[in-house]
Write a protein that holds these residues in place. Structure first.
Motif, PDB file in Angstrom:
ATOM      1  N   ASP A 130     -65.242  12.657 -33.655  1.00  0.00           N
ATOM      2  CA  ASP A 130     -66.272  13.437 -33.806  1.00  0.00           C
ATOM      3  C   ASP A 130     -67.033  13.699 -32.584  1.00  0.00           C
ATOM      4  N   VAL A 131     -66.694  13.117 -31.409  1.00  0.00           N
ATOM      5  CA  VAL A 131     -67.574  13.482 -30.106  1.00  0.00           C
ATOM      6  C   VAL A 131     -66.360  13.478 -28.998  1.00  0.00           C
ATOM      7  N   ALA A 132     -66.805  14.339 -28.198  1.00  0.00           N
ATOM      8  CA  ALA A 132     -65.954  14.613 -26.822  1.00  0.00           C
ATOM      9  C   ALA A 132     -66.878  14.213 -25.816  1.00  0.00           C
ATOM     10  N   GLN A 133     -66.101  13.181 -25.039  1.00  0.00           N
ATOM     11  CA  GLN A 133     -67.060  12.781 -23.995  1.00  0.00           C
ATOM     12  C   GLN A 133     -66.486  13.113 -22.675  1.00  0.00           C
ATOM     13  N   PHE A 134     -67.421  13.658 -21.826  1.00  0.00           N
ATOM     14  CA  PHE A 134     -67.043  14.050 -20.423  1.00  0.00           C
ATOM     15  C   PHE A 134     -67.670  13.149 -19.506  1.00  0.00           C
ATOM     16  N   THR A 135     -66.837  12.773 -18.240  1.00  0.00           N
ATOM     17  CA  THR A 135     -67.741  12.192 -17.140  1.00  0.00           C
ATOM     18  C   THR A 135     -67.108  12.915 -16.058  1.00  0.00           C
ATOM     19  N   CYS A 136     -68.468  13.546 -15.450  1.00  0.00           N
ATOM     20  CA  CYS A 136     -68.060  14.255 -14.221  1.00  0.00           C
ATOM     21  C   CYS A 136     -68.405  13.419 -12.873  1.00  0.00           C
ATOM     22  N   VAL A 137     -67.908  13.181 -11.809  1.00  0.00           N
ATOM     23  CA  VAL A 137     -68.115  12.439 -10.665  1.00  0.00           C
ATOM     24  C   VAL A 137     -68.050  13.456  -9.565  1.00  0.00           C
ATOM     25  N   LEU A 138     -69.341  13.865  -9.059  1.00  0.00           N
ATOM     26  CA  LEU A 138     -69.536  14.657  -7.829  1.00  0.00           C
ATOM     27  C   LEU A 138     -69.691  13.749  -6.983  1.00  0.00           C
ATOM     28  N   ARG A 139     -69.051  14.250  -5.721  1.00  0.00           N
ATOM     29  CA  ARG A 139     -69.551  13.731  -4.162  1.00  0.00           C
ATOM     30  C   ARG A 139     -70.115  14.597  -3.354  1.00  0.00           C
ATOM     31  N   PHE A 140     -71.232  14.019  -2.647  1.00  0.00           N
ATOM     32  CA  PHE A 140     -71.893  14.864  -1.499  1.00  0.00           C
ATOM     33  C   PHE A 140     -72.098  14.007  -0.497  1.00  0.00           C
ATOM     34  N   THR A 141     -72.325  14.912   0.764  1.00  0.00           N
ATOM     35  CA  THR A 141     -72.146  14.037   2.155  1.00  0.00           C
ATOM     36  C   THR A 141     -73.474  13.212   2.202  1.00  0.00           C
ATOM     37  N   SER A 142     -74.874  13.419   1.529  1.00  0.00           N
ATOM     38  CA  SER A 142     -75.643  12.663   1.707  1.00  0.00           C
ATOM     39  C   SER A 142     -76.619  13.009   0.731  1.00  0.00           C
ATOM     40  N   LEU A 143     -77.563  11.891   0.500  1.00  0.00           N
ATOM     41  CA  LEU A 143     -78.542  11.537  -0.573  1.00  0.00           C
ATOM     42  C   LEU A 143     -79.342  12.912  -0.662  1.00  0.00           C
ATOM     43  N   GLU A 144     -79.729  13.455   0.395  1.00  0.00           N
ATOM     44  CA  GLU A 144     -80.655  14.354   0.248  1.00  0.00           C
ATOM     45  C   GLU A 144     -79.935  15.783  -0.326  1.00  0.00           C
ATOM     46  N   GLN A 145     -78.816  16.001   0.172  1.00  0.00           N
ATOM     47  CA  GLN A 145     -78.114  17.211  -0.332  1.00  0.00           C
ATOM     48  C   GLN A 145     -77.798  17.130  -1.949  1.00  0.00           C
ATOM     49  N   LEU A 146     -77.369  15.930  -2.262  1.00  0.00           N
ATOM     50  CA  LEU A 146     -77.395  15.536  -3.646  1.00  0.00           C
ATOM     51  C   LEU A 146     -78.457  15.638  -4.728  1.00  0.00           C
ATOM     52  N   GLN A 147     -79.833  15.193  -3.938  1.00  0.00           N
ATOM     53  CA  GLN A 147     -80.875  15.665  -4.630  1.00  0.00           C
ATOM     54  C   GLN A 147     -81.323  17.007  -4.846  1.00  0.00           C
ATOM     55  N   ASN A 148     -80.854  17.800  -3.626  1.00  0.00           N
ATOM     56  CA  ASN A 148     -81.207  19.341  -3.676  1.00  0.00           C
ATOM     57  C   ASN A 148     -80.312  19.922  -4.705  1.00  0.00           C
ATOM     58  N   TRP A 149     -79.038  19.479  -5.015  1.00  0.00           N
ATOM     59  CA  TRP A 149     -78.352  19.936  -6.167  1.00  0.00           C
ATOM     60  C   TRP A 149     -78.912  19.528  -7.526  1.00  0.00           C
ATOM     61  N   ILE A 150     -79.224  18.264  -7.492  1.00  0.00           N
ATOM     62  CA  ILE A 150     -80.020  17.978  -8.969  1.00  0.00           C
ATOM     63  C   ILE A 150     -81.212  18.557  -9.053  1.00  0.00           C
ATOM     64  N   ARG A 151     -82.013  18.842  -8.211  1.00  0.00           N
ATOM     65  CA  ARG A 151     -83.472  19.761  -8.299  1.00  0.00           C
ATOM     66  C   ARG A 151     -83.291  20.998  -8.443  1.00  0.00           C
ATOM     67  N   SER A 152     -82.119  21.675  -8.036  1.00  0.00           N
ATOM     68  CA  SER A 152     -81.959  23.157  -8.019  1.00  0.00           C
ATOM     69  C   SER A 152     -82.155  23.874  -9.266  1.00  0.00           C
ATOM     70  N   GLU A 153     -82.536  25.122  -9.037  1.00  0.00           N
ATOM     71  CA  GLU A 153     -83.037  26.067 -10.115  1.00  0.00           C
ATOM     72  C   GLU A 153     -81.588  26.306 -10.981  1.00  0.00           C
ATOM     73  N   GLN A 154     -80.470  26.551 -10.141  1.00  0.00           N
ATOM     74  CA  GLN A 154     -79.240  26.870 -10.856  1.00  0.00           C
ATOM     75  C   GLN A 154     -78.886  25.884 -11.671  1.00  0.00           C
ATOM     76  N   ARG A 155     -78.791  24.542 -11.405  1.00  0.00           N
ATOM     77  CA  ARG A 155     -78.435  23.266 -12.202  1.00  0.00           C
ATOM     78  C   ARG A 155     -79.211  23.246 -13.286  1.00  0.00           C
ATOM     79  N   ARG A 156     -80.696  23.271 -13.065  1.00  0.00           N
ATOM     80  CA  ARG A 156     -81.654  23.502 -14.115  1.00  0.00           C
ATOM     81  C   ARG A 156     -81.262  24.381 -15.449  1.00  0.00           C
TER      82      ARG A 156
END
Length: 188
Positions: A54-80
């Protein structure tokens, strides 16, 4: 992209998708992967699919060149906005984990332990006993109307088939849901 970066960071996103919503989730997933790939510093994404009852599980592994760029993606309006759109399809919300380094090792969610066999036997007995008493009574009028159906082998086969189909498709799923708490291995 085969080039490695010394500061590579990995974002692991785990989602448990509610029953029957996996196709809608897959459509959403394609959109967010495309959006993430356009972000500065994005190096790629891998998606691992898993299934539990009864549950589908998805694990997405994303790689970024730096922590700052990763955090920019996490905090982006598009992602939100995209995450807000998918939350109603999820069981446990948006689960994030960040790891430094170019390699990321992870252990998938543990598989749920089946209930103890004695509990499975009890539920099976409770479902099958009433059906084994009831089904011959329900079939009797038809056997009386059509005498050749009352042949011992044929009547037993029809009764057994009826019981099996009702158990598998109707009563065991209902009983399993009704006794779910008791069937968990930690409840003795």
């Amino acid at each position: 992209m085969s080039e490695t970066h010394p500061e590579t960071v990995t974002l692991v996103v785990r989602h448990q998708v509610r029953p029957h919503h996996a196709p809608r989730y897959e459509t959403w997933l394609r959109r967010i992967i495309t959006t993430a790939s356009q972000c500065p510093g994005h190096l790629g994404v891998d998606v691992i699919r898993g299934w539990r009852p009864d549950v589908a599980q998805f694990t997405c592994v994303l790689r970024f060149t730096s922590l700052e760029q990763l955090q920019n993606w996490i905090r982006s309006e598009q992602r939100r906005q995209l995450v807000a759109e998918v939350v109603p399809l999820l069981c446990d919300g948006d689960q994030l984990e960040i790891a430094q380094g170019k390699d990321f090792w992870f252990v998938p969610e543990p598989v749920q332990t089946p209930p103890p066999r004695w509990k499975q036997s009890c539920i099976t007995f409770l479902v099958i006993l009433p059906l084994s008493l009831l089904m011959p009574l329900l079939w009797r009028p038809l056997f009386q109307l059509i005498p050749w159906l009352s042949n011992s082998l044929l009547s037993d086969a029809l009764i057994t088939l009826s019981i099996v189909l009702l158990v598998v498709y109707l009563f065991m799923p209902m009983a399993t849901r009704a006794f779910a708490g008791w069937l968990r291995p930690h409840n003795r």
